[in-house]
Design a protein around this motif. Structure first.
Motif, PDB file in Angstrom:
ATOM      1  N   VAL A 419       0.825  -1.221   0.000  1.00 35.95           N
ATOM      2  CA  VAL A 419       0.000   0.000   0.000  1.00 35.95           C
ATOM      3  C   VAL A 419       0.858   1.269   0.000  1.00 35.95           C
ATOM      4  N   ILE A 420       2.023   1.184   0.626  1.00 33.81           N
ATOM      5  CA  ILE A 420       2.924   2.354   0.629  1.00 33.81           C
ATOM      6  C   ILE A 420       3.345   2.668  -0.813  1.00 33.81           C
ATOM      7  N   GLU A 421       3.687   1.608  -1.534  1.00 37.52           N
ATOM      8  CA  GLU A 421       4.148   1.793  -2.916  1.00 37.52           C
ATOM      9  C   GLU A 421       3.006   2.223  -3.840  1.00 37.52           C
ATOM     10  N   GLU A 422       1.901   1.494  -3.785  1.00 37.33           N
ATOM     11  CA  GLU A 422       0.807   1.748  -4.729  1.00 37.33           C
ATOM     12  C   GLU A 422       0.182   3.129  -4.527  1.00 37.33           C
ATOM     13  N   SER A 423       0.167   3.590  -3.284  1.00 39.87           N
ATOM     14  CA  SER A 423      -0.479   4.888  -3.016  1.00 39.87           C
ATOM     15  C   SER A 423       0.485   6.047  -3.189  1.00 39.87           C
ATOM     16  N   ASN A 424       1.761   5.728  -3.422  1.00 38.83           N
ATOM     17  CA  ASN A 424       2.789   6.764  -3.468  1.00 38.83           C
ATOM     18  C   ASN A 424       2.811   7.537  -2.146  1.00 38.83           C
ATOM     19  N   TYR A 425       2.707   6.787  -1.059  1.00 36.28           N
ATOM     20  CA  TYR A 425       2.531   7.355   0.273  1.00 36.28           C
ATOM     21  C   TYR A 425       3.638   8.334   0.653  1.00 36.28           C
ATOM     22  N   LYS A 426       4.855   7.909   0.418  1.00 34.01           N
ATOM     23  CA  LYS A 426       6.017   8.683   0.861  1.00 34.01           C
ATOM     24  C   LYS A 426       5.955  10.111   0.320  1.00 34.01           C
ATOM     25  N   MET A 427       5.705  10.197  -0.974  1.00 34.71           N
ATOM     26  CA  MET A 427       5.693  11.508  -1.615  1.00 34.71           C
ATOM     27  C   MET A 427       4.480  12.312  -1.163  1.00 34.71           C
ATOM     28  N   LYS A 428       3.322  11.660  -1.183  1.00 31.33           N
ATOM     29  CA  LYS A 428       2.089  12.388  -0.858  1.00 31.33           C
ATOM     30  C   LYS A 428       2.053  12.838   0.596  1.00 31.33           C
ATOM     31  N   ASN A 429       2.641  12.041   1.485  1.00 31.56           N
ATOM     32  CA  ASN A 429       2.625  12.387   2.902  1.00 31.56           C
ATOM     33  C   ASN A 429       3.414  13.657   3.193  1.00 31.56           C
ATOM     34  N   ARG A 430       4.357  13.964   2.332  1.00 30.01           N
ATOM     35  CA  ARG A 430       5.229  15.123   2.602  1.00 30.01           C
ATOM     36  C   ARG A 430       4.752  16.388   1.918  1.00 30.01           C
ATOM     37  N   GLU A 431       3.793  16.255   1.004  1.00 30.51           N
ATOM     38  CA  GLU A 431       3.337  17.431   0.258  1.00 30.51           C
ATOM     39  C   GLU A 431       2.693  18.442   1.193  1.00 30.51           C
ATOM     40  N   LYS A 432       3.180  19.666   1.105  1.00 32.36           N
ATOM     41  CA  LYS A 432       2.585  20.739   1.924  1.00 32.36           C
ATOM     42  C   LYS A 432       1.274  21.156   1.262  1.00 32.36           C
ATOM     43  N   GLN A 433       0.257  21.362   2.062  1.00 30.16           N
ATOM     44  CA  GLN A 433      -1.050  21.653   1.514  1.00 30.16           C
ATOM     45  C   GLN A 433      -1.485  23.081   1.843  1.00 30.16           C
ATOM     46  N   SER A 434      -2.108  23.718   0.843  1.00 32.06           N
ATOM     47  CA  SER A 434      -2.697  25.037   1.126  1.00 32.06           C
ATOM     48  C   SER A 434      -3.928  25.193   0.250  1.00 32.06           C
ATOM     49  N   GLY A 435      -4.643  26.272   0.409  1.00 34.15           N
ATOM     50  CA  GLY A 435      -5.837  26.509  -0.404  1.00 34.15           C
ATOM     51  C   GLY A 435      -7.077  25.878   0.213  1.00 34.15           C
ATOM     52  N   ARG A 436      -8.178  25.972  -0.531  1.00 34.32           N
ATOM     53  CA  ARG A 436      -9.450  25.479   0.012  1.00 34.32           C
ATOM     54  C   ARG A 436      -9.459  23.954   0.189  1.00 34.32           C
ATOM     55  N   TYR A 437      -9.057  23.246  -0.844  1.00 37.33           N
ATOM     56  CA  TYR A 437      -9.090  21.778  -0.771  1.00 37.33           C
ATOM     57  C   TYR A 437      -7.695  21.263  -0.449  1.00 37.33           C
ATOM     58  N   ARG A 438      -7.605  20.461   0.597  1.00 36.03           N
ATOM     59  CA  ARG A 438      -6.284  19.959   0.984  1.00 36.03           C
ATOM     60  C   ARG A 438      -6.283  18.442   1.025  1.00 36.03           C
ATOM     61  N   ARG A 439      -5.263  17.896   0.413  1.00 39.17           N
ATOM     62  CA  ARG A 439      -5.165  16.442   0.345  1.00 39.17           C
ATOM     63  C   ARG A 439      -4.243  15.891   1.414  1.00 39.17           C
ATOM     64  N   GLY A 440      -4.514  14.658   1.799  1.00 35.51           N
ATOM     65  CA  GLY A 440      -3.651  13.996   2.766  1.00 35.51           C
ATOM     66  C   GLY A 440      -3.724  12.496   2.601  1.00 35.51           C
ATOM     67  N   VAL A 441      -2.693  11.815   3.096  1.00 34.76           N
ATOM     68  CA  VAL A 441      -2.718  10.349   3.089  1.00 34.76           C
ATOM     69  C   VAL A 441      -2.504   9.839   4.514  1.00 34.76           C
ATOM     70  N   GLY A 442      -3.115   8.732   4.800  1.00 35.75           N
ATOM     71  CA  GLY A 442      -2.983   8.130   6.131  1.00 35.75           C
ATOM     72  C   GLY A 442      -2.812   6.639   6.006  1.00 35.75           C
ATOM     73  N   LEU A 443      -1.965   6.108   6.881  1.00 37.35           N
ATOM     74  CA  LEU A 443      -1.617   4.687   6.825  1.00 37.35           C
ATOM     75  C   LEU A 443      -2.030   4.030   8.137  1.00 37.35           C
ATOM     76  N   ALA A 444      -2.574   2.825   8.044  1.00 38.17           N
ATOM     77  CA  ALA A 444      -2.879   2.060   9.261  1.00 38.17           C
ATOM     78  C   ALA A 444      -2.878   0.572   8.926  1.00 38.17           C
ATOM     79  N   SER A 445      -2.554  -0.233   9.930  1.00 31.18           N
ATOM     80  CA  SER A 445      -2.534  -1.690   9.749  1.00 31.18           C
ATOM     81  C   SER A 445      -3.425  -2.342  10.789  1.00 31.18           C
ATOM     82  N   MET A 446      -3.620  -3.625  10.631  1.00 24.73           N
ATOM     83  CA  MET A 446      -4.398  -4.347  11.635  1.00 24.73           C
ATOM     84  C   MET A 446      -3.971  -5.800  11.714  1.00 24.73           C
ATOM     85  N   LEU A 447      -4.318  -6.396  12.848  1.00 27.48           N
ATOM     86  CA  LEU A 447      -4.109  -7.825  13.088  1.00 27.48           C
ATOM     87  C   LEU A 447      -5.436  -8.384  13.591  1.00 27.48           C
ATOM     88  N   HIS A 448      -5.858  -9.515  13.032  1.00 29.80           N
ATOM     89  CA  HIS A 448      -7.097 -10.121  13.491  1.00 29.80           C
ATOM     90  C   HIS A 448      -6.967 -11.638  13.375  1.00 29.80           C
TER      91      HIS A 448
END
Lengths: 772, 287
Positions: A419-448
């Motif tokens: 998911v880190i690779e496919e979402s381009n997480y690294k790059m997107k997580n560091r993008e500074k956001q401004s303006g009306r619409y702001r994008r962000g990425v979030g990562l989480a895992s689970m065990l069940h």
């Protein structure tokens, strides 16, 4: 797997799909029996009161009313996980949904009218709706049948769990960063499309009770019902019509079920009880509302050191299976990522709110939210990538966790990387956001758990097979179909192994008089246990078929191949139905049947909750990509990247359905769903005001299964049903925080909550700049 | 749920039914998307439903644009509005509002008249019609027509000026004097469908070639007891050129729109949120 598979791993439509979409499926609501009566329940006017008297005379005088049931002269046992729940309330009421009387009448309208004519006089008492208030010494004892004082040292504690491993003190000392937060979670509910329903049919001739019920645990239900009604369990037959959604809501037997049975017993006629949608919101189970205080630490290298957690759950007025959710939560705290030390304490506290129940995920969405939020905060403070810190601590194959869970196979790291690779997480997580619409990425895992969960004396499942002399196979399985697609997977397995086409396979799974024992649908276990059980039965029936086929073809000890309705060996073939006919009508004159009971090798945990509780374990990671409108606070989830260790994909289409369905529930939990109570009264009991999301709100779903081929599961598979919703809210909250630079300590992230957080951040900034 | 039902097939039968029922309790039903929910909640007592679903008269059921105005029959279904290309091209605000209402399934049966006569402060279609300064054409049992501006038609939450002997026949919208439009509908809610507006803003500006505002209409919903026409803002805008609205002016206009509202706290949102969001989306009009 060296064998090439023919149908396993290929998308297969659900066996019951055509019936469902064409309206042919018979749900509990569609059942009509001769002379059937209609039941309706009178619920409490107050959330906390003494009942002074109940007067049914006017209602009884109404033409068409056949019986009115109250607590008076009722010889029954209490129900619920702690047996603290009277079926009908005669002395006190403890929550909005409390059942005071039930009418059986010749029409629904008359039943409703009769309920309105029942007079109840109450003496209202000030209720306690906050578990922290209920814990105070001066608080009143809420459930008079509770045993909190004796067992847990506080009269209002319904259930309590403690767990620990490792050296907490020394791990704290080793920590470079320690983060403490309090997280709060509201009640949400399952929103099954089919509302709760039951039709009871008691025969005064033989004393047998048939229940058409949408329970997801028919054999536990049979036992619970027998205990409640003081009946012989085997005199109770449970027939499950098509179930319009379970998601955990039908794990507990609720009062309306024995009430309906009693009305049938008293009148000697079939009685049906259906919930309206409003009643479904008010009186069906909910996910646990809880407050989680989590402290977690990380050392300077980024290795997690410890987790210390205190959980206070709002149990509501009575205790359901839901009070045991800490059992699942402690697995997340003790074993999601490598954790050297863990201390866990959870109390389920009685309040005058409605009792919570079990819900897909079983406490894990709440636990995972707190764990994954804290990880983001620790990574930020430590200056480490949020992806790096997770990879550094990811679970690994062969790991035995502090709690004793053994990860024979483990897709945690591959899922994270994917998911880190496919979402381009690294790059997107560091993008500074401004303006009306702001994008962000979030990562989480689970065990069940992925291979059932040993919480009852047996976590097993029985199967019977009947191959008829036309070559049709009937699979009689103990497991139940509640929409999750297990029926289809079982037919696929039989098709794969016996070469019988799907059109020649019937799955019988809805009658306790017929089907062998199974503990029920929960813990993502059905395909795992029922699949293994079926494979066991198939291997027995194959021995019988092989021996007869060998005789017919005149060859011995060959490899028998089952294909397209034929058994092939030594370059010969014989039709499978011919083999059955020869067995049946010729020597040895035997039916072609087999039976098998599968019990997973998992073990009971000891009194300290340590042990390998499941046949295998499922792992998953998700990345949410969101766009937040800073003008309105609305969070738009654009993409969900989902990677899950499912062991092996059995039915890609069915799995995709589970993933998307789970995400839909997770999205609602993250963004909009919330039962809003005022002094124990639900203020939004409708789809109008309870904001279940719609198809229009679904993001793009990018799903990447991880196949770890776990030998415990059928063809290497693991349970997959609950996982897709567990990390979703956490991933979305992390994404919104990433987009806006504000923190969220509760769900749902409604537009108003988001806008308020933004506005507070801006005010804070303005205030600071004024000081400067 | 028990009620009598009358199903007139044409206008004459409708007027006759209506006059026969003058001394009794009755309700109109066409799409029944709101009425059945209401009946489920409050069991109707001795009530007759005048079922309009079988009424086929053109003036009730069609969208016409032949007489210097566009006329929309009260039995026109919302899906018809969504599909109408003339409306889409000339009145984007109305097209967008119809599309924002409930869900695709409901829009296939729910009617324009039903949506208006519910007189909900958060009604999507109503908000667009108020911004368009639509006119209500009301028919009484004598066959006479009474005309009333739609903003006058609404009297409070769930209340209209409709008398017992009247029915809303159609609405009319003046045609545009200019093809140069700035028109749209902004709906704020928690989910993307099946949603009741928390705040709504409808705007329809007709501009001269140079951008000067020639005609304007702004309406706001769910921020007061009825849908509010922002007269002060409209008057102010009529003197402006849309191309010259700078940051200061933009905020001034947003404040004016915000000041026209009087939101309250309810289960859907707080007054604070409504006030704040109205300002923000009003600001977005000129961004």
């Amino acid at each position: 797997m060296d064998k090439k598979l023919k149908i396993i791993g290929k998308s297969t439509s659900k066996l019951d799909g055509n019936d469902r979409v064409s309206g042919r499926s018979v749900y509990g609501h569609d059942i009509e029996l001769p002379n059937m009566l209609y039941a309706k329940i009178l619920r409490s006017k107050y959330t906390c009161a003494k009942i002074k008297y109940i007067d049914c005379s006017k209602a009884l005088a109404l033409e068409g009313v056949e019986y009115i049931l109250t607590a008076k002269n009722l010889d029954v046992n209490m129900i619920g996980y702690k047996r603290d729940h009277p079926i009908l309330k005669g002395e006190t009421v403890n929550c909005q949904r409390d059942e005071i009387a039930a009418v059986a009448a010749t029409s629904r309208e008359i039943a409703a009218k009769a309920v309105s004519l029942i007079k109840v006089e109450y003496e209202e008492i000030k209720g306690i709706y906050d578990p922290f208030e209920a814990l105070k010494t001066e608080a009143r004892k809420i459930n008079l049948n509770g045993q909190g004082e004796e067992k847990f040292g506080n009269k209002n504690i319904a259930e309590s769990f403690e767990y620990s491993h490792g050296e907490l003190k020394s791990m704290k000392k080793l920590s470079k960063v320690i983060v403490s937060r309090r997280y709060q979670f509201p009640r949400v509910t399952h929103c099954c499309m089919g509302t709760s329903n039951i039709t009871a049919d008691y025969s005064i001739i033989d004393g047998k009770l048939t229940l058409y019920s949408s329970t997801q645990v028919p054999f536990l239900y049979q036992r619970d019902m027998a205990h409640a009604l003081k009946m012989e369990p085997s005199k109770i037959r449970i027939i499950q019509p098509i179930i319009g959604g379970g998601f955990g809501s039908k794990l507990d037997m609720l009062p309306f079920e024995p009430i309906c049975a009693l009305l049938s017993i008293k009148t000697g006629k079939p009685v049906q009880l259906l919930y309206s949608r409003e009643e479904e919101f008010i009186a069906s189970p909910t996910r646990q509302a809880m407050v989680i205080d989590l402290t977690s630490g990380v050392d300077e290298k980024g290795k997690f050191t410890f987790r210390e957690v205190q959980i206070t759950m709002d149990n509501g007025a009575y205790t359901s299976w839901g009070a045991t959710t800490p059992f699942v939560m402690m697995q997340a705290y003790s074993s999601l990522y490598q954790i050297a030390a863990c201390k866990f304490q959870a109390d389920a506290v009685y309040t005058n709110n409605p009792n919570a129940g079990s819900f897909r995920g079983y406490g894990n969405p709440q636990a995972t939210f707190s764990i994954e939020r804290n990880i983001d905060l620790m990574a930020e403070e430590l200056g480490l990538g949020k992806d790096e810190i997770r990879l550094l601590n990811a679970n690994f194959p062969g790991e035995i966790t502090g709690q004793g869970l053994l990860f024979k196979t483990c897709g945690a790291k591959p899922a994270l990387l994917k998911v880190i690779e496919e979402s381009n997480y690294k790059m997107k997580n560091r993008e500074k956001q401004s303006g009306r619409y702001r994008r962000g990425v979030g990562l989480a895992s689970m065990l069940h758990v992925g291979g059932g969960a040993k919480i009852y004396r047996s976590d097993g499942c029985g199967t019977r097979l009947k191959l008829d002399h036309y070559g049709f196979l009937t699979i009689i399985t103990g497991s139940s179909e509640i929409g999750q697609g297990s029926e289809t997977v079982l037919a696929m397995i039989a098709c794969e192994e016996l070469g019988i086409p799907l059109t020649h396979i019937k799955v019988i799974n809805s009658d306790t008089d017929v089907k062998p024992w199974d503990v029920g649908v929960h813990a993502s276990r059905t395909s795992f246990v029922a699949g293994n059980s079926l494979l066991g039965a198939i291997s027995i029936i194959k021995q019988k078929l092989n021996s007869k086929a060998a005789q017919l073809m005149g060859c011995k000890n060959s490899d028998f191949v089952y294909e397209n309705g034929f058994i092939k060996a030594c370059e010969k073939e014989v039709k499978i139905d011919k083999v059955v006919r020869e067995m049946h009508f010729g020597n040895p004159n035997k039916l072609c049947v087999a039976e098998y009971f599968f019990e997973p090798t998992s073990s009971f945990q000891d009194k300290d909750f340590k042990g390998d509780v499941s046949g295998n374990y499922a792992f998953a990671s998700q990345v949410a990509e969101v766009e937040v409108d800073t003008y309105t606070g609305k969070v738009n989830v654009i993409n969900m990247y989902v990677s899950q260790d499912v062991g092996r994909v059995l039915n890609p289409m069915g799995l995709q359905g589970q993933i998307e369905g789970g995400l839909a529930t997770g999205l609602g939990y993250a963004l909009t769903e919330e039962m809003i109570y005022e002094d124990g009264y639900l203020t939004n009991p409708s789809f109008h005001e309870y904001k279940l999301l719609t198809a229009m709100d679904m993001p793009e779903v990018h799903f990447y299964p991880i196949e770890t081929m776990d030998e415990a599961g059928p063809y290497g598979s693991k349970g997959a049903g609950e996982a897709p919703l567990i990390p979703t809210a956490a991933a979305i909250a992390n994404a919104v925080s990433n987009a806006l630079g504000v923190e969220f300590l509760s769900v749902p992230l409604t537009p108003e909550k988001v806008l308020k957080a933004l506005s507070e951040k801006n005010n804070h900034k303005t205030a600071n700049s004024q000081i400067l | 749920m028990n009620f009598e039902i009358e199903s007139p097939l044409n206008k004459e039968e409708l007027l006759k039914t209506l006059s026969n029922l003058q001394s009794k309790k009755f309700r109109f039903g066409a799409g029944f998307t709101d009425l059945l929910i209401e009946f489920k909640k409050f069991n109707p007592v001795e009530t007759t439903v005048i079922n309009l679903a079988q009424l086929k008269d053109e003036e009730f059921c069609s969208i016409r644009n032949d007489s210097g105005e566009i006329q929309i029959g009260s039995l026109v279904k919302l899906a018809q509005i969504c599909k109408d290309t003339y409306i889409k091209d000339n009145f984007p605000v109305l097209h967008q509002a119809a599309n924002a209402l409930a869900s695709g399934q409901i829009r296939e049966v729910a009617t324009v008249g039903g949506n208006i006569c519910q007189a909900s402060p958060s009604g999507d279609l109503s908000c667009a019609l108020v911004s368009l300064k639509a006119n209500c054409e009301i028919l009484n049992i004598d066959g006479k027509i009474r005309n009333q501006a739609i903003s006058e038609f609404f009297k409070g939450p769930g209340k209209t000026s409709l008398q017992k002997n009247e029915i809303l026949k159609s609405i009319s919208i003046p045609i545009n004097h200019s093809k140069n439009l700035k028109s749209g509908y902004i709906k704020i809610g928690k989910r993307s469908a099946m949603e009741c507006s928390i705040v709504s803003l409808a705007y329809h500006f007709q501009l001269e070639k140079n951008g000067k505002v020639k005609h304007a209409g702004i309406a706001i919903g769910a921020v007061g007891p009825t849908i509010i026409f922002c007269q002060e803002t409209v008057d102010f805008l009529l003197k402006q050129n849309i191309n010259n609205i700078d940051e200061v002016l933009k905020l001034k206009i947003a404040s004016m729109i915000q000041n026209a509202s009087s939101p309250i706290d309810d289960a859907r949102a707080s007054a604070w949120y409504r006030h704040q969001v109205l300002y923000n989306v009003a600001k977005s009009l000129f961004e």
